[in-house]
Structure formats: structure tokens, C-alpha cells
Design an enzyme around this catalytic site. Structure first.
Site, PDB file in Angstrom:
ATOM      1  CE  LYS A 260      -4.497  -2.854  -2.193  1.00 25.42           C
ATOM      2  NZ  LYS A 260      -3.534  -2.019  -1.441  1.00 25.42           N
ATOM      3  CG  ASP A 265       0.384  -5.759  -0.189  1.00 25.21           C
ATOM      4  OD1 ASP A 265       1.358  -6.164  -0.870  1.00 25.21           O
ATOM      5  OD2 ASP A 265       0.194  -4.564   0.083  1.00 25.21           O
ATOM      6  CE  LYS A 272       2.423  -4.565   2.617  1.00 25.04           C
ATOM      7  NZ  LYS A 272       2.674  -3.127   2.782  1.00 25.04           N
ATOM      8  CG  ASP A 283      -3.945  -4.745   0.756  1.00 23.93           C
ATOM      9  OD1 ASP A 283      -4.461  -3.658   1.084  1.00 23.93           O
ATOM     10  OD2 ASP A 283      -2.972  -4.832  -0.014  1.00 23.93           O
ATOM     11  CG  ASP A 342       4.363  -2.885  -0.107  1.00 21.10           C
ATOM     12  OD1 ASP A 342       3.302  -3.517  -0.302  1.00 21.10           O
ATOM     13  OD2 ASP A 342       4.772  -2.547   1.019  1.00 21.10           O
ATOM     14  NE  ARG A 346       0.364   3.643  -5.236  1.00 20.06           N
ATOM     15  CZ  ARG A 346       1.032   4.478  -4.455  1.00 20.06           C
ATOM     16  NH1 ARG A 346       1.738   5.463  -4.992  1.00 20.06           N
ATOM     17  NH2 ARG A 346       1.000   4.336  -3.146  1.00 20.06           N
TER      18      ARG A 346
HETATM   19  N1  BES Z   1      -1.904  -2.419   1.456  1.00 17.75           N
HETATM   20  C1  BES Z   1      -0.874  -1.473   1.645  1.00 17.75           C
HETATM   21  C2  BES Z   1      -1.318  -0.277   2.459  1.00 17.75           C
HETATM   22  C3  BES Z   1      -1.435  -0.472   3.942  1.00 17.75           C
HETATM   23  C4  BES Z   1      -0.304  -0.597   4.725  1.00 17.75           C
HETATM   24  C5  BES Z   1      -2.653  -0.458   4.545  1.00 17.75           C
HETATM   25  C6  BES Z   1      -0.413  -0.740   6.088  1.00 17.75           C
HETATM   26  C7  BES Z   1      -2.774  -0.592   5.913  1.00 17.75           C
HETATM   27  C8  BES Z   1      -1.650  -0.732   6.686  1.00 17.75           C
HETATM   28  C9  BES Z   1      -0.374  -0.954   0.303  1.00 17.75           C
HETATM   29  O1  BES Z   1      -0.388  -1.863  -0.738  1.00 17.75           O
HETATM   30  C10 BES Z   1       1.040  -0.536   0.484  1.00 17.75           C
HETATM   31  O2  BES Z   1       1.845  -1.370   0.742  1.00 17.75           O
HETATM   32  N2  BES Z   1       1.320   0.770   0.358  1.00 17.75           N
HETATM   33  C11 BES Z   1       2.608   1.278   0.552  1.00 17.75           C
HETATM   34  C12 BES Z   1       2.864   2.301  -0.507  1.00 17.75           C
HETATM   35  C13 BES Z   1       4.292   2.777  -0.544  1.00 17.75           C
HETATM   36  C14 BES Z   1       5.188   1.676  -1.028  1.00 17.75           C
HETATM   37  C15 BES Z   1       4.377   3.966  -1.470  1.00 17.75           C
HETATM   38  C16 BES Z   1       2.671   1.883   1.952  1.00 17.75           C
HETATM   39  O3  BES Z   1       1.685   2.496   2.387  1.00 17.75           O
HETATM   40  O4  BES Z   1       3.676   1.683   2.627  1.00 17.75           O
HETATM   41 ZN    ZN Z   2      -1.776  -3.340  -0.612  1.00 17.64          ZN
HETATM   42 MN    MN Z   3       1.363  -3.021  -0.845  1.00 19.15          MN
END
Ligand code: BES
Ligand code: ZN
Ligand code: MN
Length: 488
Positions: A260, A265, A272, A283, A342, A346
Site C-alpha cells: 500500500k 492519507d 480525518k 501510510d 477513508d 483496500r
Molecule cells: N491509513 C488508515 C489506517 C490507519 C489509521 C493506520 C490510523 C494507522 C493509524 C486507513 O486508510 C484508514 O483510514 N482506515 C480507516 C478505515 C475505516 C474508515 C473503515 C480506519 O482505520 O479508521
Molecule cells: Zn490509509
Molecule cells: Mn484512510
């Protein structure tokens, strides 16, 4: 940094080793008592005076010990003879000796039995870890460690040979891990998808890798509607990077690593919160680990075929950005309702996994800072490991243990798939808060029917927050061990 072995004889000649500093790793109090007199006496005196206690990780520093050639001496107490205990004490000892005037260091191990490859590997990796310093955008960074040469004192020729092999692997791991750390640490305005592609091409030239970079048009032709949906909100052009190391026989099915590469992000339209959003420059940690592993494996000229794929883009809000409720068609033909922009990791990985099919791989492992939920589940010590294939999961878990870069297996029961149901597409891209790391993995699983596949969620392990903020270079050690385990 330069690593050597030296045969010092069974009785050891640590006291006469010609180096700026001497580090004695002590397995037990008995082992310390068996050292050469100037060292054994010094340790015994310190113990008696209460200046060192025998707790793992304790360090005693002594300057100009009578009878010892090296001006600086540190004893690091391991509290056991395992490779883990050795590594821990080495970390503590190097912290005490890496600064100051030390350029050359001799390391002596007392009470560990015959040294093995693992000890050599530990020396090279721990030294790289201890001396790495981010400087690229910080002119005021402290002066780098002057430590340039490390020698592990060995008892016999056989020991020295085993340790030398460990040093060779360790130096490659150190290079790969440091590379991953450095690129993940670079800010988002420096480390763009274009920059990652340039780095991959440069790595190709220096390490003998074949590198191909697909741009937006190429990805459109391939039908990567999901990857491109994430990329459409950014002014930075996306890059889809494919790297190949062909060290195996032509007919050997390759291992494919998929990283990835979200270089920043923001969350997109599902923006966010501001707190700690800066950390979303990390990220692209999965992509960085693919680059680092390619470098390590190529440096070792491993007899294995390895493909590294990186899907790189920013995730930005804007007038052209994808919106919640938008439906896109992935390269696999399956449609996706993007309920939360967000959950973009995936969306880029699913097309990269479909692309991986063309290599007819022996195994595919994707690596992603995928979910905050994985951090809640496992914290910052173990990466999340997901696979329906028990053998592959076992191999990855063992590689992580051997590399001191551990992972923990998580479930993938069909029941979790329910959460991805959508009214308007084949699936939604989110499954709700419960089991968030698992439903993310279940989403990816829908694109892997034709693959032997595993997924590593490194959201908790790719970087550290707080006072020691910075990338870790994980899981380059796990991945490199895994790939080397598949070499002929
Ligand atoms: N890059 C983030 C995941 C992440 C968040 C890694 C905080 C480390 C610390 C990912 O793209 C993301 O935002 N995931 C969301 C998914 C949700 C919207 C289903 C998350 O984990 O909040
Ligand atoms: Zn991310
Ligand atoms: Mn994200």
C-alpha cells in the site's frame, strides 16, 4: 558500516582487542566470572559496589579499565543465553557506546555457547537500528554516530564462519530496513507517488531489478477503476510500480509482494480529524517495506523469483474526489460502493491483487497500514497476519519470529463477510466498527480467489508515535526471512 569476525580463541582475548571500545555481552553472573581477569574483576567490583545489577538490559560503562586495551568498556547484562536475550543486551550496550569518539567496536559474548548466524544477524541489524538518524529535511540534526567498524569476537573458525553468514544476511536486512525507514520518514510533499517511482527505478539500476512504472493511462487501460477512484482527488499523478528480481530458475513461480503506497492519507471527503494527521505520511509504509525487501533480497542475490508491486497515490478531498456512495468497477469486474473514502487502502490493493494474478505466483503477500482497528486489536508489537492458507500463515509467522519482527494470526471466517453487503454494488468498502481489521481483510479476500494469499496489517508496527516518532522499517525483516526461506 563495516562488520567483521575475529577468532579470539576459546579463552577469549577481549581485553587485548584493538578497538576504540569493547562491548561485553554477559549471559549470566557465572559467565562474567569466567572472563579474563581484568574484565571479570571489573564486573565483580561493580556488582559488589551495587553499580550493576543482574537484570536483563542493564549496562555498566567503564572508562580506561586497567589491563584492557580498549579505552571504553561496556558490560551489557543479558540475563539468559538465548538469541533474544543477546539481542536485547546488544541494543542496550550499543546505546551506551554509539556516541562519543567510538569509531571501532569489538563485541565479545560471554556465556552464550558457540555463536551462530543469528548472533551475526543481530549485530548488523541492531547496529543499523541504533545509529539511524533522519536528517534529510532537518539541517539541525545531531552529528551522526562515528561508529564505522564492528567486530564480533569468535571462539573458533566454525563459529566465525557461521557468524559471517549471519552478518551477510544482517547487512542486507539493515540496508532494506533503513531504506524503508528513510522513505517512510520523508514528508508527504517530498515522498510523492512520482518520487517513489523514481526511487524504484534507481533501486532497479543499483540492484539489478527490472522496474516498470505504469501511469494513470496505463491503469485506465487495465480497468483499475478502484485504484483510480482513490487517485482522482489528487493533483499528484498516481504510479503503479512493478519491480522484479529474477534470481530463481525461469520456471519457478514467483513470490509477489503488494505494498500500500498512500503517500498521504487525508481520508478524502470522509476527512480525518486534524490531530496526528501528519502521521498519515507513513501510510506508504507497506510500499516502503516492499522496496526494502526487494533491495535486501537482490543484495543477497537470493536464488528466488520475487515481484514487488506498489500502488502509489495520495488520498485527497477536492472537486474531483470520489464521494461516499459512489460506485466504482474494480479490475476484477466486481463493483464497489465507496461508503467511506477513508477506507482507501483496500481500494488500491484490490486492483493490485488482481494485477498480481498475471504472474501465476506461488504466493502473494500484501502489506498495508490498513486499519486503526488493527492497532486496537494488537497494539504496536505484532503485525496482524491474515490468511486462509494455514501453511502460508505458518511460514510468515515463523519468519517473523526468526527475524524478531513478529506477527499474530487473525481470523477470516466467512461470517465476517456479511458486513460488506451493499444495496447498490457487489460490496461496500467498509463493514462498521466491530472487527474492523478483519472486515478489511475480508474485503481483500474477495479479490484473491485465484491466489495463495496472505495479508499483513502493519498499522501498529510501521511507525512509532510520540517522543520517538518515526518509521520502524517493519516488516522488512519478516518479509526478507520469508522470501529467503523460499530460495532454492
Ligand atoms: N491509513 C488508515 C489506517 C490507519 C489509521 C493506520 C490510523 C494507522 C493509524 C486507513 O486508510 C484508514 O483510514 N482506515 C480507516 C478505515 C475505516 C474508515 C473503515 C480506519 O482505520 O479508521
Ligand atoms: Zn490509509
Ligand atoms: Mn484512510
Amino acid at each position: 558500516m563495516d562488520f567483521k569476525t575475529k577468532i579470539a580463541g576459546a579463552s577469549g582475548s577481549a581485553a587485548t582487542a584493538a578497538a576504540d571500545a569493547l562491548l561485553v555481552i554477559v549471559a549470566s553472573a557465572e559467565a562474567a566470572a569466567a572472563l579474563e581477569p581484568p574484565l571479570a574483576d571489573e564486573f565483580a567490583r561493580a556488582l559488589r559496589d551495587g553499580d550493576i545489577d543482574t537484570k536483563p538490559g542493564q549496562v555498566l560503562y567503564a572508562h580506561r579499565v586497567a589491563g584492557v586495551k580498549a579505552a571504553r568498556v561496556a558490560f551489557a547484562f543479558a540475563g539468559g543465553a538465548t538469541a533474544r536475550a543477546f539481542r536485547r543486551a546488544l541494543t542496550a550496550g550499543l546505546a551506551a557506546l554509539k556516541g562519543g569518539g567510538t569509531r571501532t567496536l569489538a563485541v565479545s559474548a560471554a556465556g552464550f555457547g558457540p555463536l551462530e548466524a543469528a548472533h551475526g544477524e543481530a549485530l548488523a541489524t541492531v547496529a543499523a537500528e541504533a545509529t539511524y538518524l533522519y536528517r534529510e529535511t532537518k539541517p539541525s540534526a545531531p552529528a551522526p554516530s562515528r561508529l564505522g567498524s564492528l567486530t564480533l569476537l569468535c571462539g573458533s573458525k566454525a563459529e566465525a564462519a557461521a557468524v559471517a553468514e549471519g552478518l551477510r544476511v544482517g547487512e542486507a536486512l539493515a540496508e532494506g530496513t533503513t531504506l524503508a525507514r528513510e522513505w517512510a520518514n520523508r514528508p508527504g510533499n517530498h515522498c510523492t507517488p512520482t518520487h517513489l517511482a523514481t526511487l524504484a527505478l534507481a533501486l532497479g539500476r543499483s540492484h539489478g531489478l527490472k522496474v516498470e512504472v505504469l501511469d494513470r493511462k496505463d491503469c485506465e487501460k487495465l480497468g483499475m477503476g478502484s485504484f483510480l477512484a482513490v487517485a482522482q482527488g489528487s493533483d499528484q499523478p498516481p504510479k503503479f510500480i512493478v519491480m522484479r528480481w529474477m534470481g530463481g530458475a525461469k520456471a519457478d513461480a514467483p513470490v509477489v509482494l503488494v505494498g500500500k503506497g498512500i503517500t498521504f492519507d487525508t481520508g478524502g471527503i470522509s476527512l480525518k480529524p486534524a490531530a496526528e494527521m501528519d502521521e498519515m505520511k507513513f501510510d506508504m509504509g507497506g510500499a516502503a517495506s516492499v522496496l526494502g525487501t526487494m533491495a535486501a533480497v537482490a543484495r543477497l542475490k537470493a536464488k528466488v523469483n520475487l515481484v514487488g508491486i506498489i500502488a502509489a497515490t495520495e488520498n485527497m478531498p477536492g472537486g474531483r474526489a470520489v464521494k461516499p456512495g459512489d460506485v466504482v468497477t474494480s479490475m476484477s469486474g466486481q463493483t464497489i460502493e465507496i461508503l467511506n473514502t477513508d477506507a482507501e487502502g483496500r481500494l488500491i490493493l484490490c486492483d493490485a491483487l488482481t494485477y498480481a494474478e498475471r504472474f501465476k505466483p506461488a504466493a502473494v503477500v500484501d502489506i498495508a497500514t490498513l486499519t486503526g482497528a488493527c492497532v486496537i486489536a494488537l497494539g504496536h508489537h505484532r503485525s496482524g497476519l491474515f490468511s486462509s492458507d494455514d501453511a502460508l500463515a505458518g511460514e510468515l509467522q515463523a519468519a517473523g519470529d526468526a527475524a524478531f519482527d513478529p506477527a499474530w494470526r487473525m481470523p477470516l471466517d466467512d461470517e465476517y463477510d456479511e458486513a460488506l453487503k451493499s444495496h447498490f454494488a457487489d460490496m461496500g468498502n467498509v463493514g462498521g466498527r466491530a472487527g474492523g481489521a478483519i472486515t478489511a481483510a475480508m474485503f481483500l479476500k474477495r479479490f484473491t480467489a485465484r491466489l495463495r494469499w496472505a495479508h499483513l496489517d502493519i498499522a501498529g508496527t510501521a511507525w512509532k508515535s510520540g517522543a520517538a516518532k518515526g518509521a520502524t522499517g517493519r516488516p522488512v525483516p519478516l518479509l526478507t526471512h520469508f522470501v529467503l526461506g523460499r530460495a532454492r
